[in-house]
Scaffold this motif. Structure first.
Motif, mmCIF file in Angstrom:
data_model
loop_
_atom_site.group_PDB
_atom_site.id
_atom_site.type_symbol
_atom_site.label_atom_id
_atom_site.label_comp_id
_atom_site.label_asym_id
_atom_site.label_seq_id
_atom_site.Cartn_x
_atom_site.Cartn_y
_atom_site.Cartn_z
ATOM 1 N N SER A 127 7.780 24.090 54.733
ATOM 2 C CA SER A 127 6.940 22.915 54.949
ATOM 3 C C SER A 127 5.538 23.113 54.382
ATOM 4 C CB SER A 127 6.850 22.571 56.434
ATOM 5 O OG SER A 127 6.280 23.628 57.155
ATOM 6 N N SER A 128 5.180 24.347 54.095
ATOM 7 C CA SER A 128 3.885 24.592 53.460
ATOM 8 C C SER A 128 4.053 25.407 52.185
ATOM 9 C CB SER A 128 2.914 25.281 54.424
ATOM 10 O OG SER A 128 3.469 26.465 54.930
ATOM 11 N N SER A 129 4.901 26.414 52.204
ATOM 12 C CA SER A 129 5.176 27.142 50.964
ATOM 13 C C SER A 129 6.332 26.463 50.242
ATOM 14 C CB SER A 129 5.511 28.609 51.267
ATOM 15 O OG SER A 129 6.703 28.707 52.005
ATOM 16 N N HIS A 130 6.527 26.814 48.988
ATOM 17 C CA HIS A 130 7.598 26.226 48.192
ATOM 18 C C HIS A 130 8.869 27.049 48.338
ATOM 19 C CE1 HIS A 130 4.831 23.780 45.394
ATOM 20 N NE2 HIS A 130 4.206 24.062 46.504
ATOM 21 N N PHE A 131 10.003 26.447 47.995
ATOM 22 C CA PHE A 131 11.292 27.129 48.110
ATOM 23 C C PHE A 131 11.302 28.459 47.362
ATOM 24 C CE2 PHE A 131 12.844 22.816 49.149
ATOM 25 C CZ PHE A 131 13.563 23.114 50.289
ATOM 26 N N ALA A 132 10.750 28.481 46.157
ATOM 27 C CA ALA A 132 10.778 29.718 45.368
ATOM 28 C C ALA A 132 10.086 30.850 46.115
ATOM 29 C CB ALA A 132 10.127 29.492 44.008
ATOM 30 N N HIS A 133 8.984 30.549 46.755
ATOM 31 C CA HIS A 133 8.244 31.573 47.491
ATOM 32 C C HIS A 133 8.965 31.971 48.765
ATOM 33 C CE1 HIS A 133 5.133 32.957 50.361
ATOM 34 N NE2 HIS A 133 4.800 33.699 49.324
ATOM 35 N N ARG A 134 9.393 31.003 49.540
ATOM 36 C CA ARG A 134 9.982 31.306 50.857
ATOM 37 C C ARG A 134 11.357 31.959 50.736
ATOM 38 N NH1 ARG A 134 10.246 33.930 54.087
ATOM 39 N NH2 ARG A 134 11.075 33.604 56.146
ATOM 40 N N ILE A 135 12.208 31.419 49.899
ATOM 41 C CA ILE A 135 13.544 32.000 49.744
ATOM 42 C C ILE A 135 13.441 33.395 49.146
ATOM 43 C CG2 ILE A 135 15.738 31.777 48.502
ATOM 44 C CD1 ILE A 135 15.488 28.714 49.039
ATOM 45 N N GLY A 136 12.595 33.561 48.155
ATOM 46 C CA GLY A 136 12.387 34.889 47.578
ATOM 47 C C GLY A 136 11.890 35.887 48.608
ATOM 48 N N GLY A 137 11.047 35.436 49.511
ATOM 49 C CA GLY A 137 10.511 36.311 50.551
ATOM 50 C C GLY A 137 11.576 36.883 51.465
ATOM 51 N N HIS A 138 12.680 36.173 51.623
ATOM 52 C CA HIS A 138 13.763 36.663 52.476
ATOM 53 C C HIS A 138 14.427 37.916 51.917
ATOM 54 C CE1 HIS A 138 14.213 33.962 55.851
ATOM 55 N NE2 HIS A 138 13.983 32.937 55.054
ATOM 56 N N PHE A 139 14.146 38.233 50.669
ATOM 57 C CA PHE A 139 14.810 39.366 50.038
ATOM 58 C C PHE A 139 13.858 40.518 49.747
ATOM 59 C CE2 PHE A 139 17.465 35.718 49.634
ATOM 60 C CZ PHE A 139 18.694 36.225 50.036
#
Length: 176
Positions: free
Chosen positions: A69-81
């Motif tokens: 809701s504040s960061s973008h998908f590329a940042h958030r999904i990448g962060g999971h790894f």
């Protein structure tokens, strides 16, 4: 084949119809997801920014639901790894390591987990311009509908009320 849905795809559908649509939708294997995949919504030709993402195991069971809701998908999904046991944003990978019974306090457990989850799937629900409150409610609705194991390793919250699966999806999201 796209692994991205738009929340507008759910207009006029019941909660159960949306769950069925998600269940039958293509999930892109994690080993095939590229950074570029997370940047663009091909159907609207806009930046892919905010909404909900879901990880499914190889049996098509939803294991984790998260939101951007504040960061973008590329940042958030990448962060999971993030590959360090000390990294704070890698909730999905950290919990997958634990679920698989690997060495959760060691880097090697994270490396080993990657091959085991490489065929797990990712599905994105794009909700650009809907706002943080809506996206938070959307995530909650999918938490209730799927009870994803990796979101709630200590058990599903008793504060989450059940859903009327026949209710209209949009009004249900707005009421959460």
């Amino acid at each position: 084949m796209s692994f991205k849905l738009n929340v507008s795809d759910f207009d006029g559908l019941s909660v159960q119809d949306v769950v069925s649509l998600i269940d039958s939708s293509y999930k892109k294997p994690l080993s095939e997801v590229s950074l570029f995949d997370l940047l663009l919504n091909e159907t609207t030709n806009e930046a892919l920014r905010h909404g909900v993402y879901m990880y499914f195991n190889d049996k098509n069971e939803c294991l984790y639901v998260g939101m951007c809701s504040s960061s973008h998908f590329a940042h958030r999904i990448g962060g999971h790894f993030g590959m360090s046991p000390k990294y704070g944003m890698n909730t999905f990978l950290k919990r997958a390591v634990e679920m698989l019974g690997l060495k959760d306090k060691k880097y090697e457990g994270y490396v080993e987990a990657l091959s085991k989850i490489s065929n797990y799937g990712l599905l994105i629900v794009n909700a650009n311009k809907k706002g943080k409150s809506y996206i938070s409610s959307l995530e909650k609705l999918f938490h209730i509908a799927y009870k994803p194991e990796l979101n709630f390793p200590k058990g599903f919250p008793s504060t989450y009320n059940s859903l009327d699966s026949d209710a209209e999806f949009s009004s249900t999201v707005n009421s959460l």
